[in-house]
Design a protein around this motif. Structure first.
Motif, PDB file in Angstrom:
ATOM      1  N   UNK A 299       5.269   5.916   3.100  1.00 27.66           N
ATOM      2  CA  UNK A 299       5.770   4.549   3.253  1.00 27.66           C
ATOM      3  C   UNK A 299       5.516   4.028   4.676  1.00 27.66           C
ATOM      4  N   UNK A 300       5.696   4.899   5.655  1.00 24.27           N
ATOM      5  CA  UNK A 300       5.449   4.487   7.037  1.00 24.27           C
ATOM      6  C   UNK A 300       3.980   4.154   7.245  1.00 24.27           C
ATOM      7  N   UNK A 301       3.101   5.030   6.756  1.00 26.13           N
ATOM      8  CA  UNK A 301       1.655   4.815   6.936  1.00 26.13           C
ATOM      9  C   UNK A 301       1.230   3.504   6.288  1.00 26.13           C
ATOM     10  N   UNK A 302       1.635   3.296   5.030  1.00 30.47           N
ATOM     11  CA  UNK A 302       1.196   2.085   4.322  1.00 30.47           C
ATOM     12  C   UNK A 302       1.789   0.827   4.947  1.00 30.47           C
ATOM     13  N   UNK A 303       3.073   0.886   5.323  1.00 22.66           N
ATOM     14  CA  UNK A 303       3.669  -0.287   5.959  1.00 22.66           C
ATOM     15  C   UNK A 303       2.999  -0.637   7.271  1.00 22.66           C
ATOM     16  N   UNK A 304       2.689   0.393   8.065  1.00 25.86           N
ATOM     17  CA  UNK A 304       1.996   0.138   9.327  1.00 25.86           C
ATOM     18  C   UNK A 304       0.578  -0.354   9.095  1.00 25.86           C
ATOM     19  N   UNK A 305      -0.070   0.127   8.024  1.00 25.78           N
ATOM     20  CA  UNK A 305      -1.402  -0.376   7.710  1.00 25.78           C
ATOM     21  C   UNK A 305      -1.376  -1.873   7.453  1.00 25.78           C
ATOM     22  N   UNK A 306      -0.353  -2.344   6.762  1.00 25.85           N
ATOM     23  CA  UNK A 306      -0.248  -3.788   6.507  1.00 25.85           C
ATOM     24  C   UNK A 306      -0.178  -4.564   7.809  1.00 25.85           C
ATOM     25  N   UNK A 307       0.607  -4.061   8.764  1.00 25.76           N
ATOM     26  CA  UNK A 307       0.701  -4.731  10.059  1.00 25.76           C
ATOM     27  C   UNK A 307      -0.588  -4.562  10.858  1.00 25.76           C
ATOM     28  N   UNK A 308      -1.205  -3.393  10.754  1.00 23.59           N
ATOM     29  CA  UNK A 308      -2.414  -3.100  11.536  1.00 23.59           C
ATOM     30  C   UNK A 308      -3.546  -4.064  11.193  1.00 23.59           C
ATOM     31  N   UNK A 309      -3.806  -4.245   9.909  1.00 29.16           N
ATOM     32  CA  UNK A 309      -4.899  -5.140   9.520  1.00 29.16           C
ATOM     33  C   UNK A 309      -4.540  -6.601   9.791  1.00 29.16           C
ATOM     34  N   UNK A 310      -3.269  -6.918   9.714  1.00 24.70           N
ATOM     35  CA  UNK A 310      -2.866  -8.296  10.028  1.00 24.70           C
ATOM     36  C   UNK A 310      -3.076  -8.588  11.508  1.00 24.70           C
ATOM     37  N   UNK A 311      -2.794  -7.600  12.376  1.00 24.49           N
ATOM     38  CA  UNK A 311      -2.999  -7.796  13.810  1.00 24.49           C
ATOM     39  C   UNK A 311      -4.473  -7.746  14.158  1.00 24.49           C
TER      40      UNK A 311
END
Length: 780
Positions: free
Chosen positions: A293-305
């Protein structure tokens, strides 16, 4: 077909390309994962009797050629029964496919349960000459204990549902096997009342030589440690890059993703480090689930940034928020609850993969630089993740293949982030340089304005003060037109006009205004201006001459010139030569040709000269370059700086040679022009231009201004002494003449001379001093 604005690749076409690439990489990953299996033979050869007994006959197996074998195939299962220490079962033995979960198989027409207890049994017939063997037992979802030929291995079995905390961490272990009996009777007792994933064996046990089994274990621990080290370096590297500037949050998010991936890998492979630190079975499982859950949630923020223009921010924020909620659930819910969310976890993984690919697809369609590298890195970790999701339900491969995509992903993202950081750093450095230049330019302009104000203040004072004195009747009721005060006013009007003209010329140069060039013959142009300076040289007591240094066969010096530009250059050089050459000196102007097809004009004087230390500042605006050899010391202002800028705008160069006390030679060179000279009338132009420089010689008339004033001082009164310190001779003379009727005036041209007078004469009643002066200013 609609296209994104400004793109050249339709979005639908980009999606087709991504799908093809996705499919190709999927096949490659599947091949890699299947090729990574430890199974050297096919399905385990087994014999099943009437009761479903599982037997593996290895009597003809050569452990020298195939040192390791996976115990896949059909085992016998005692459903709902824990075998006794002797391994004797009471109930009926059922066939069980290994690897596999009970819930995915049918026993007597009924689907296997998720929770409960049971025992596995397998007889392995060994070859006659069998080397020492070892058994590698994989992971279990509940509590498990096994025995071989009646000898127990591993932790104690937990059979009570309320003793979840006593379950030993489920991690692969290797145990030596007794081979003296010629066969192995492997019994695995297992219970599960806690994990909703279900009973079963996800990865089959492995039997092999001690060396091969130990090598497998060592490789697993080494690979886990290697990933731990690589990811830790990635975490520290990107975290340090972020902390340096604290601007690019993609670096921070990526370091957090790497940290979450570290915990994910430590909780799914050998689990060596987590078990060494004493973490419990369900603590490791919470890390295993929560890290996803942490990896996927951070991925969402990572690609948005990383791609803010192409991400749909509400979707990315929603996925990140959902991940945070699921993380809380896996951290605090009971084991049965959070392990039942496996389907939710897998759906969440798929949604994040789709969102990431969608954002990168838009970036590719817009031809974003290196977006394909980002796609390859993302697919490198997304495809193994999808295969792992499939393996969760179908067990097509024995091992999870997520580690296969980790290193390509880390390398690709590190490359992109390094490029991004380098670009941001370069832009920041460029901005810093620009800011520094702007700051320096602002300082230069401030200094320039201060110096210009000082230059303007002196002539304005010498114009305004005499006019006020005339109006106040200090020169009598009627002032004759040849009174010296009018010469003072006129000279300073010319000085003011000359200064304003220089400033306007400098402004035109800096704004990029071009001169109107036409071919001109310097032999006709220069002598006309030299002749106009003859009267000024005579007043200063100087000899002025002109010399043509060309050889008889050399052509005339025709150059592309603008008459206004020539006046800026030549008049500034001539005025400085006359102004700073003492009486009895010599000024000589010469024209010659250089071997590089350039015309050269030299202005030579026998004046004060310039020191070696002052030469580098010669063409700096308002740099004081001349030593105090003349009483009317002044800096070079903007004249020489303007002359240098002008000559360079014409494609020429300016040079100077000087020795202190012996004089200077200023020269400039211009490229020769092949066109015939244009007819000009330099005499008239020279006369009007040189008139502005009449005040450079004897600017203060010989007759005293005070001589025309009435003596207003009291008869017989003691006059106070005033030390007047001013570097401008005209202004100093005017102030002295204005005050000497009532006071005794001592005069100094700068601070050093004033100190000498104070030492010799003692302190006066008052010191009236200028601030900006050479050698020592008024403040000093």
């Amino acid at each position: 077909m609609k296209k994104f604005q400004g793109q050249s690749i339709p979005f639908r076409q980009a999606c087709v390309r991504i799908f093809c690439l996705f499919l190709s990489l999927g096949l490659l990953s599947a091949c890699a994962s299947s090729g990574n299996s430890d199974e050297p033979v096919g399905e385990m050869p087994s014999r099943k009797g009437p009761s479903g007994e599982g037997i593996l006959d290895l009597s003809s197996h050569d452990f020298g050629k195939n040192p390791k074998i996976s115990l896949t195939g059909t085992w016998k299962l005692y459903l709902g029964e824990i075998l006794s220490e002797e391994g004797i079962g009471v109930g009926e033995a059922l066939p069980l496919r290994i690897p596999g979960l009970w819930r995915d198989q049918f026993f007597k027409g009924r689907q296997g349960p998720i929770f409960g207890k049971g025992s596995y049994e397998l007889r392995v017939i060994l070859p006659e000459e069998c080397p020492p063997l070892a058994l590698r037992i994989g992971m279990f979802q509940g509590s498990a204990q096994f025995s071989v030929n009646g000898r127990f291995y591993g932790p104690a079995l937990v059979t009570e549902a309320d003793r979840a905390a006593d379950i030993a961490p489920s991690s692969p272990h290797c145990y030596p096997m007794p081979t003296e009996a010629g066969e192995l009777r492997i019994v695995i007792r297992t219970t599960n009342y806690w994990d909703s994933f279900g009973l079963g064996i996800s990865s089959a046990p492995q039997l092999g030589t001690v060396a091969s089994i130990e090598a497998t274990r060592a490789f697993g621990i080494g690979y886990e440690s290697f990933l731990f080290g690589v990811l830790t370096l990635a975490i520290l590297y990107h975290l340090m890059l972020f902390l340096i500037q604290r601007k690019d949050y993609a670096l921070l998010i990526f370091s957090m993703i790497s940290a979450a991936v570290v915990f994910r890998q430590l909780s799914t492979s050998e689990k060596f480090w987590l078990t060494e630190f004493g973490l419990s079975h369900f603590s490791i499982m919470r890390i295993e689930h929560g890290s996803v859950y942490v990896i996927c949630g951070l991925f969402s923020l990572y690609y948005m940034v990383f791609y803010p223009r192409y991400a749909i921010k509400p979707i990315s924020w929603s996925l990140a928020g959902l991940g945070a909620m699921l993380l809380c659930a896996s951290s605090f819910l009971p084991p049965r609850a959070f392990t039942s969310m496996m389907t939710v976890l897998n759906v969440y993984v798929i949604l994040n993969i789709l969102n990431s690919v969608f954002i990168i697809g838009r970036a590719i369609s817009k031809k974003e630089p290196l977006a394909w590298v980002m796609l390859l890195g993302t697919l490198a970790i997304a495809l193994p993740a999808i295969l792992d999701v499939i393996a969760t339900y179908m067990q097509p491969v024995e091992l999870y293949v997520m580690p296969l995509g980790l290193l390509p992903f880390i390398m690709g993202q590190s490359f992109l982030l390094a490029r991004r950081y380098t670009k941001d750093t370069a832009e920041a450095e460029k901005l810093r340089v620009i800011t520094s230049r702007l700051t320096m330019l602002d300082q230069v302009k401030t200094t320039f304005l201060a110096n210009v104000s000082h230059e303007l203040r002196t002539p304005l004072c010498l114009i305004g003060s005499p006019v006020e004195a005339i109006r106040a009747g200090e020169y009598g009721q009627e002032v004759s037109k040849d009174h010296p005060v009018f010469g003072l006013i006129q000279g300073n009007v010319k000085r003011l006009l000359r200064l304003i003209e220089n400033i306007l010329s400098l402004t035109r140069l800096e704004s990029g205004q071009r001169f109107a060039l036409e071919p001109m013959n310097l032999l006709k142009l220069v002598p006309a201006y030299v002749d106009e300076f003859a009267l000024l040289a005579e007043k200063a007591g100087l000899s002025l001459s002109f010399e043509d240094r060309r050889a008889p066969e050399e052509p005339e010096p025709v150059v592309a010139m603008d008459i206004k530009a020539f006046e800026i250059i030549f008049l500034n050089l001539m005025s400085n030569a006359i102004k700073f050459t003492p009486k009895g000196g010599r000024v000589r102007v010469a024209i010659g040709l250089r071997e590089n097809s350039k015309a050269r004009v030299e202005v030579e004087d026998t004046g004060a000269g310039i020191t070696a230390e002052e030469l580098p500042r010669l063409f700096v605006r308002y740099g004081n370059i001349y030593s105090q050899s003349r009483s009317n010391f002044e800096g070079n202002g903007i004249g020489l700086s303007l002359a240098k800028r002008t000559i360079e705008s014409l494609g020429g160069e300016i040079f100077v040679e000087s020795q202190e006390g012996k004089g200077s030679v200023f020269s400039f060179e211009l490229p020769l022009c092949q066109e015939p000279a244009t007819h000009v009338e330099p005499e008239a132009k020279a006369e009007s231009a040189v008139r502005l420089y009449e005040d450079i010689v004897h600017p203060v008339p010989e007759a005293s201004l005070a001589g025309a004033k009435a003596d207003a001082g009291p008869q017989g009164a003691k006059r106070r002494r005033i030390l007047l310190v001013e570097d401008n001779e005209e202004l100093r003379g005017f102030i002295a003449d204005s005050l000497q009727g009532e006071h005794q005036i001592l005069q100094a041209a700068d601070g050093l001379e004033a100190k000498e007078i104070l030492a010799a004469e003692g302190p006066p009643d008052m010191i009236l001093s200028d601030i900006m002066m050479p050698r020592m200013d008024g403040i000093s």
